[in-house]
Every structure is written in structure tokens, then in C-alpha cells.
Design an enzyme around this catalytic site. Sequence first.
Site, mmCIF file in Angstrom:
data_model
loop_
_atom_site.group_PDB
_atom_site.id
_atom_site.type_symbol
_atom_site.label_atom_id
_atom_site.label_comp_id
_atom_site.label_asym_id
_atom_site.label_seq_id
_atom_site.Cartn_x
_atom_site.Cartn_y
_atom_site.Cartn_z
ATOM 1 N N SER A 124 43.879 43.441 38.872
ATOM 2 C CA SER A 124 44.302 42.626 37.737
ATOM 3 C C SER A 124 45.516 43.270 37.046
ATOM 4 O O SER A 124 46.533 43.496 37.698
ATOM 5 C CB SER A 124 43.131 42.426 36.776
ATOM 6 O OG SER A 124 43.409 41.413 35.841
ATOM 7 N N GLU A 208 41.706 31.310 42.450
ATOM 8 C CA GLU A 208 41.951 31.884 41.124
ATOM 9 C C GLU A 208 43.408 31.621 40.723
ATOM 10 O O GLU A 208 44.304 31.572 41.576
ATOM 11 C CB GLU A 208 41.641 33.378 41.106
ATOM 12 C CG GLU A 208 42.587 34.273 41.903
ATOM 13 C CD GLU A 208 42.426 35.744 41.523
ATOM 14 O OE1 GLU A 208 42.809 36.086 40.403
ATOM 15 O OE2 GLU A 208 41.922 36.536 42.356
ATOM 16 N N HIS A 238 38.249 35.935 40.318
ATOM 17 C CA HIS A 238 39.121 37.045 39.929
ATOM 18 C C HIS A 238 38.363 38.375 39.953
ATOM 19 O O HIS A 238 37.321 38.515 39.336
ATOM 20 C CB HIS A 238 39.655 36.762 38.520
ATOM 21 C CG HIS A 238 40.623 37.782 38.016
ATOM 22 N ND1 HIS A 238 41.887 37.925 38.538
ATOM 23 C CD2 HIS A 238 40.506 38.705 37.022
ATOM 24 C CE1 HIS A 238 42.519 38.881 37.885
ATOM 25 N NE2 HIS A 238 41.702 39.382 36.973
#
Length: 269
Positions: A124, A208, A238
Site C-alpha cells: 500500500s 481493487e 487490497h
Amino acid sequence: MPDLSDHAAVARWRAETNALWGEADDPQVPHRRQEIGGVPCLVAGPPPGSGAPVVLYAHGGGYVLGSAAVAIPITARLGRTLRVVSVDYRQPPEHPFPAALDDVLAVYLALAAGDTPVALAGDSSGGALALSAAVMATARGARPAAVALFSPLLDHAAVPGSPLVDGEGRRLIDHYVGGADPADPRLSPLRADLSELPGVLVQAGADEPLASQAVELQARAVAVGTNITLELWEHLWHTWHYHHLPEADQALIEAAAFLAALLSQPSGP
């Protein structure tokens, strides 16, 4: 989410959220605290001198949340075969850009000063840190051996609409960006010079919102001749890598094998 200008409130919220997410060590792959490059880290896997490949890991959490301990479900599984150094980088709002990137780069350069090849990985927002550090280290003549990115956030100037980056998520990201230009390649490595990078692996959920950035990264990397492998996993979300799922185990086994293969080539891919 508290008022992000209230640093004490943010610190309490971060501690509560991280505890909720989980910061327990893995008894099978225990982590030990160590300062590297002047930055606190958690280290797992075989000890120095064992010859095990080394991977620097940058955790996600929208920069404001998360910790090296929260990332243990990922780093412990990578640490079964690799020596993993997970960075507890400084976090906003107390420490906006470029503090987190500076910390990741400082740890990487300290590790790269040794005789063992080093790779970079992250999930991320940590994916942005890992890729930016890879680009900057490469420009300094200290190219990593490989890069692995899990559901990475790669462009702060053109984020897709989703709960991850709209509303509260957007507030987290904005407090890291601070007064900087979100299109700065150090913040948005999708806009950086990718031409001299080593092999890159990207894993993202096929549906996602950040998958579009992963696809764009592949296109830009291929255009400049960089070796990149993009895996879009169907029906996954995610950073599913954090969860104890067969799909997470398989993704991390594949990532560890990818990293180990390139780390076994000291001269690069």
C-alpha cells in the site's frame, strides 16, 4: 479519526488502531528490535552472516497508521526464507514527507553498504516508499537487487476513487504529502524514471481501485525496458497478504521466491 492537527490524539488513535490490527510477534519467526541507519527496525529470519538474502520492508497504513509490528503477518512469512528488515519509519502528521522516505532510504543504504545484496518491498503506502527508495538508491549507484510491491499506492496526484483514498483515507495521505507537490516523483514513483530499476514484482487484487496504478506501472516500466511482473489476483482485496488465507500464503511464497532468485544474482537481474 481524530483531528489530525492534534498530535497527541493521533498518537493515541494510532496505538489503539495498531493494537486492534495486531502487533503480536510470530513465535515461529520471531522478530528482534534493531536500529539500522539510525532508524528503529524489526528484523526477522536468519541472522547476519548466514548468507540469507536480505529484504527491506516498508509497512502500509496510509502513512499515519500501521507499524513494523502490524506488518508481522507479512514479514514473518517472508522471513521463513529471507532475512527481513521491517522499518518503523517516522509517521505524519508529526513527521510529514519526506521523513518516512528518508528513513526507508537510510536503512536501505546502511544495509546496501554490506556485502549482501538487498531487495526492497512494501504494501500500500509502503509500496510507494519502497519503489521511491529503489529509484533514489539506483540514481545514487546503489541499485537494489529486486523490488516487490503488494497493492501499492503509486501516484498521489491521480488516485482512483475509492474508500482507500477518498474521505478519511485521503486525509491520511494528505497529511503525509503536507505542502509538497503530490506529483513529485519521490511521492508518486509512478512518475519517476523507472529505466534503471531491477526486476519488479507487483501483486494487486484484480478489482481493487489501486489495480489501475499497478497496470500503469507495468506499462511505463515495459516502455523503458524494465523487467516487471504484474500479478492481478481475482476476487481478492487490497493487501490481502496480511490475512491468514491460502491465497496470502501462496502470494508471499511466490514473492519470496521472486526476491530470492534475483538476490542470488549479486550483479543484478
